[in-house]
Design a protein around this motif. Structure first.
Motif, PDB file in Angstrom:
ATOM      1  N   ARG A 190      10.856 -32.100   9.608  1.00 41.66           N
ATOM      2  CA  ARG A 190      10.381 -31.212  10.848  1.00 41.66           C
ATOM      3  C   ARG A 190      10.951 -31.133  11.850  1.00 41.66           C
ATOM      4  NH1 ARG A 190       4.223 -31.729   9.352  1.00 41.66           N
ATOM      5  NH2 ARG A 190       4.992 -32.817   7.932  1.00 41.66           N
ATOM      6  N   TYR A 191      12.309 -31.946  12.442  1.00 40.86           N
ATOM      7  CA  TYR A 191      11.770 -32.412  13.698  1.00 40.86           C
ATOM      8  C   TYR A 191      13.431 -32.450  14.591  1.00 40.86           C
ATOM      9  CZ  TYR A 191      11.598 -33.757  19.047  1.00 40.86           C
ATOM     10  OH  TYR A 191      11.553 -33.590  20.640  1.00 40.86           O
ATOM     11  N   ARG A 192      14.232 -31.409  15.430  1.00 41.58           N
ATOM     12  CA  ARG A 192      14.932 -31.859  16.140  1.00 41.58           C
ATOM     13  C   ARG A 192      15.090 -32.440  17.646  1.00 41.58           C
ATOM     14  NH1 ARG A 192      18.785 -25.983  15.172  1.00 41.58           N
ATOM     15  NH2 ARG A 192      20.582 -27.904  16.240  1.00 41.58           N
ATOM     16  N   GLY A 195      17.506 -32.548  20.543  1.00 42.03           N
ATOM     17  CA  GLY A 195      18.734 -31.587  21.477  1.00 42.03           C
ATOM     18  C   GLY A 195      18.160 -31.766  23.444  1.00 42.03           C
ATOM     19  N   SER A 237      10.901 -36.559  10.717  1.00 48.71           N
ATOM     20  CA  SER A 237      12.161 -36.308  10.698  1.00 48.71           C
ATOM     21  C   SER A 237      12.574 -34.888   9.772  1.00 48.71           C
ATOM     22  CB  SER A 237      12.882 -37.351  10.452  1.00 48.71           C
ATOM     23  OG  SER A 237      12.551 -37.378   9.328  1.00 48.71           O
TER      24      SER A 237
END
Length: 95
Positions: free
Chosen positions: A79-81, A83, A77
């Motif tokens: 290192r990541y988004r 959208g 979490s």
């Protein structure tokens, strides 16, 4: 569905999923995102603590009701988004 698949020379410029998607007409795509804690093995591979939340993305594609690709990604979490952005056709709104 892809009889020449085994004969391909996969590398950074030609990955298996890209070959399949370029070769087989895909008519459905599914993405499912889950929040979870990693297994001990996954935490070690990702170099994170087993208590660090992760996002798991499962992606499947179909052609004529047959699964073409199935992939699971696990992202720490921190290192990541996640959208998205879509163009919207004003005539397609149902209300």
């Amino acid at each position: 569905m892809a009889p020449d698949f085994i004969h391909q020379q996969f590398d950074d410029s030609l990955q298996p999923s890209r070959y399949l998607l370029n070769t087989i007409p895909v008519d459905e795509i599914e993405h499912i995102v889950d929040a979870l804690l990693p297994s001990e093995e996954d935490a070690k591979a990702l170099d994170i603590d087993v208590n660090e939340p992760c996002l798991a993305l499962m992606r499947r594609t179909w052609s004529a009701s047959r699964v073409v690709t199935y992939v699971k990604f696990l992202h720490p979490s921190m290192r990541y988004r996640l959208g998205s952005r879509y163009s919207v056709d004003a005539t397609s709104h149902a209300g």
